[in-house]
Design an enzyme around this catalytic site. Sequence first.
Site, PDB file in Angstrom:
ATOM      1  N   HIS A 188      38.679  37.689  28.381  1.00 54.97           N
ATOM      2  CA  HIS A 188      38.700  37.003  29.692  1.00 54.97           C
ATOM      3  C   HIS A 188      38.106  37.979  30.710  1.00 54.97           C
ATOM      4  O   HIS A 188      38.821  38.697  31.410  1.00 54.97           O
ATOM      5  CB  HIS A 188      40.124  36.612  30.081  1.00 54.97           C
ATOM      6  N   ASP A 218      39.106  29.325  31.783  1.00 54.85           N
ATOM      7  CA  ASP A 218      37.666  29.440  31.505  1.00 54.85           C
ATOM      8  C   ASP A 218      37.170  28.218  30.723  1.00 54.85           C
ATOM      9  O   ASP A 218      36.086  27.698  30.976  1.00 54.85           O
ATOM     10  CB  ASP A 218      37.386  30.723  30.712  1.00 54.85           C
TER      11      ASP A 218
HETATM   12  P1  NAX Z   1      49.091  37.990  43.491  1.00 54.42           P
HETATM   13  O1  NAX Z   1      48.685  39.366  43.919  1.00 54.42           O
HETATM   14  O2  NAX Z   1      49.152  36.880  44.480  1.00 54.42           O
HETATM   15  O3  NAX Z   1      50.521  38.065  42.798  1.00 54.42           O
HETATM   16  C1  NAX Z   1      50.849  39.031  41.842  1.00 54.42           C
HETATM   17  C2  NAX Z   1      52.337  39.252  41.935  1.00 54.42           C
HETATM   18  O4  NAX Z   1      52.683  40.134  40.877  1.00 54.42           O
HETATM   19  C3  NAX Z   1      52.769  39.893  43.246  1.00 54.42           C
HETATM   20  O5  NAX Z   1      53.778  39.107  43.856  1.00 54.42           O
HETATM   21  C4  NAX Z   1      53.309  41.257  42.805  1.00 54.42           C
HETATM   22  O6  NAX Z   1      54.405  41.683  43.585  1.00 54.42           O
HETATM   23  C5  NAX Z   1      53.706  40.962  41.375  1.00 54.42           C
HETATM   24  N1  NAX Z   1      53.810  42.144  40.506  1.00 54.42           N
HETATM   25  C6  NAX Z   1      53.054  43.266  40.518  1.00 54.42           C
HETATM   26  N2  NAX Z   1      53.500  44.128  39.611  1.00 54.42           N
HETATM   27  C7  NAX Z   1      54.550  43.537  39.005  1.00 54.42           C
HETATM   28  C8  NAX Z   1      55.449  43.956  37.987  1.00 54.42           C
HETATM   29  N3  NAX Z   1      55.350  45.171  37.439  1.00 54.42           N
HETATM   30  N4  NAX Z   1      56.428  43.100  37.600  1.00 54.42           N
HETATM   31  C9  NAX Z   1      56.540  41.893  38.176  1.00 54.42           C
HETATM   32  N5  NAX Z   1      55.735  41.452  39.168  1.00 54.42           N
HETATM   33  C10 NAX Z   1      54.753  42.272  39.566  1.00 54.42           C
HETATM   34  O7  NAX Z   1      48.125  37.634  42.259  1.00 54.42           O
HETATM   35  P2  NAX Z   1      47.819  36.209  41.624  1.00 54.42           P
HETATM   36  O8  NAX Z   1      46.682  35.583  42.332  1.00 54.42           O
HETATM   37  O9  NAX Z   1      49.084  35.456  41.468  1.00 54.42           O
HETATM   38  O10 NAX Z   1      47.250  36.657  40.191  1.00 54.42           O
HETATM   39  C11 NAX Z   1      48.092  37.245  39.214  1.00 54.42           C
HETATM   40  C12 NAX Z   1      47.267  37.815  38.078  1.00 54.42           C
HETATM   41  O11 NAX Z   1      46.554  36.762  37.402  1.00 54.42           O
HETATM   42  C13 NAX Z   1      46.174  38.804  38.511  1.00 54.42           C
HETATM   43  O12 NAX Z   1      46.182  39.901  37.624  1.00 54.42           O
HETATM   44  C14 NAX Z   1      44.901  38.023  38.335  1.00 54.42           C
HETATM   45  O13 NAX Z   1      43.796  38.860  38.099  1.00 54.42           O
HETATM   46  C15 NAX Z   1      45.239  37.197  37.127  1.00 54.42           C
HETATM   47  N6  NAX Z   1      44.405  36.032  36.867  1.00 54.42           N
HETATM   48  C16 NAX Z   1      44.175  35.709  35.571  1.00 54.42           C
HETATM   49  C17 NAX Z   1      43.461  34.591  35.200  1.00 54.42           C
HETATM   50  C18 NAX Z   1      43.234  34.253  33.768  1.00 54.42           C
HETATM   51  O14 NAX Z   1      42.533  33.272  33.520  1.00 54.42           O
HETATM   52  N7  NAX Z   1      43.759  34.981  32.785  1.00 54.42           N
HETATM   53  C19 NAX Z   1      42.848  33.709  36.228  1.00 54.42           C
HETATM   54  C20 NAX Z   1      43.479  33.843  37.578  1.00 54.42           C
HETATM   55  C21 NAX Z   1      43.881  35.242  37.960  1.00 54.42           C
HETATM   56  O15 NAX Z   1      42.739  35.908  38.449  1.00 54.42           O
END
Ligand code: NAX
Length: 328
Positions: free
Chosen positions: A187, A159
């Site tokens: 966030h 951000d």
């Molecule tokens: P994806 O859905 O591509 O990948 C998430 C991965 O997490 C998947 O491979 C899934 O199998 C895995 N997963 C789910 N539960 C799990 C667990 N209990 N233990 C280990 N792995 C697990 O999402 P992606 O685009 O990589 O985003 C990941 C996270 O980042 C999301 O929650 C998203 O909202 C968050 N974000 C946070 C941001 C920030 O600035 N704080 C910005 C970017 C993003 O939106």
Amino acid sequence: MKAPITVSVTGAAGQIGYALLTRIASGSMFGPDQPVNLRLIEIEPAMGALEGTVMEMDDCAFPLLNEIVPTCDLAEGFRGSDWALLVGSVPRKAGMERADLLGINGKIFTGQGQAIAANAAPGVRTLVVGNPCNTNCLIAMNNAAGIPNDQFFAMTRLDENRAKSQLAAKAGVHNSAVSNLCIWGNHSATQYPDFTNARIDGKLVTDVISDRAWLEGEFISTVQQRGAAIIKARGQSSAASAANGVVDTVRSLTTPTPEGDWTSVAVCSDGSYGIPEGLIASMPIRSDGQKWSVVQGVELDAFSRAKVDASVAELSEEREAVKDLIPS
Ligand code: NAX
């Protein structure tokens, strides 16, 4: 050669994981002379995809990558970890209320907090990226008995970077000219990118950009809604810029902050700026390369104060919604 740093990454087979792992292993995060061990954590159904990511990491033949361990076992995944990057979480689906999302993801972070406390190095620092990241971090921190609260962070650096680039574009300068940009609060769409204290080439932004209506309106909403705009354009949420935000956050915490500047990261509030103690809230931070501290004395005018208060109120509501996941 230095001893390797061990970095655990959850959600390693996801989009952000894919963009992040190469940045860590190539030296962007800890420098060009620091070897790393990677411990990659996924859920069972994603282990096949993770295997593919590991094959690609092997094929990069990174000189700094000492060891790579893919696992769905939390104890193995966090063993000896110096940095735990908690990226994985369950995305919000149609019909899911925010409270449902908090509950589903909250349960992931109780287990991960406990596993970090039981298996990681005592000095382990944890950065939560998976959303809702502030409250997920709150849950992990409160379930990681024995690990000090000042070793937990949630990411608002993406951000901050978004806000800097918007201000630079408006002022017609390079983004490196923008400093002292703090994201306050959560966030989420309530976050406050504080233009009143930000500077361009050392001058207050408000002295460089005279369009106050743009600063109070379009600027703030563009930063708050940037994630949604990227999903609309790309069909997928931000990944490379999010991974870059993770690299920047870790570098900013492990290298001295430039004189007079600060950076944004959500930390456990000590009550500074009237933010209730114990909430994971984003605020201005400086690091000496080892320890971080909250920058004191940043003036919040009435406009800023109202924005900060609104975002912090949302964090208090989130804490209330997950209180059953926080041991007393
Ligand atoms: P994806 O859905 O591509 O990948 C998430 C991965 O997490 C998947 O491979 C899934 O199998 C895995 N997963 C789910 N539960 C799990 C667990 N209990 N233990 C280990 N792995 C697990 O999402 P992606 O685009 O990589 O985003 C990941 C996270 O980042 C999301 O929650 C998203 O909202 C968050 N974000 C946070 C941001 C920030 O600035 N704080 C910005 C970017 C993003 O939106």
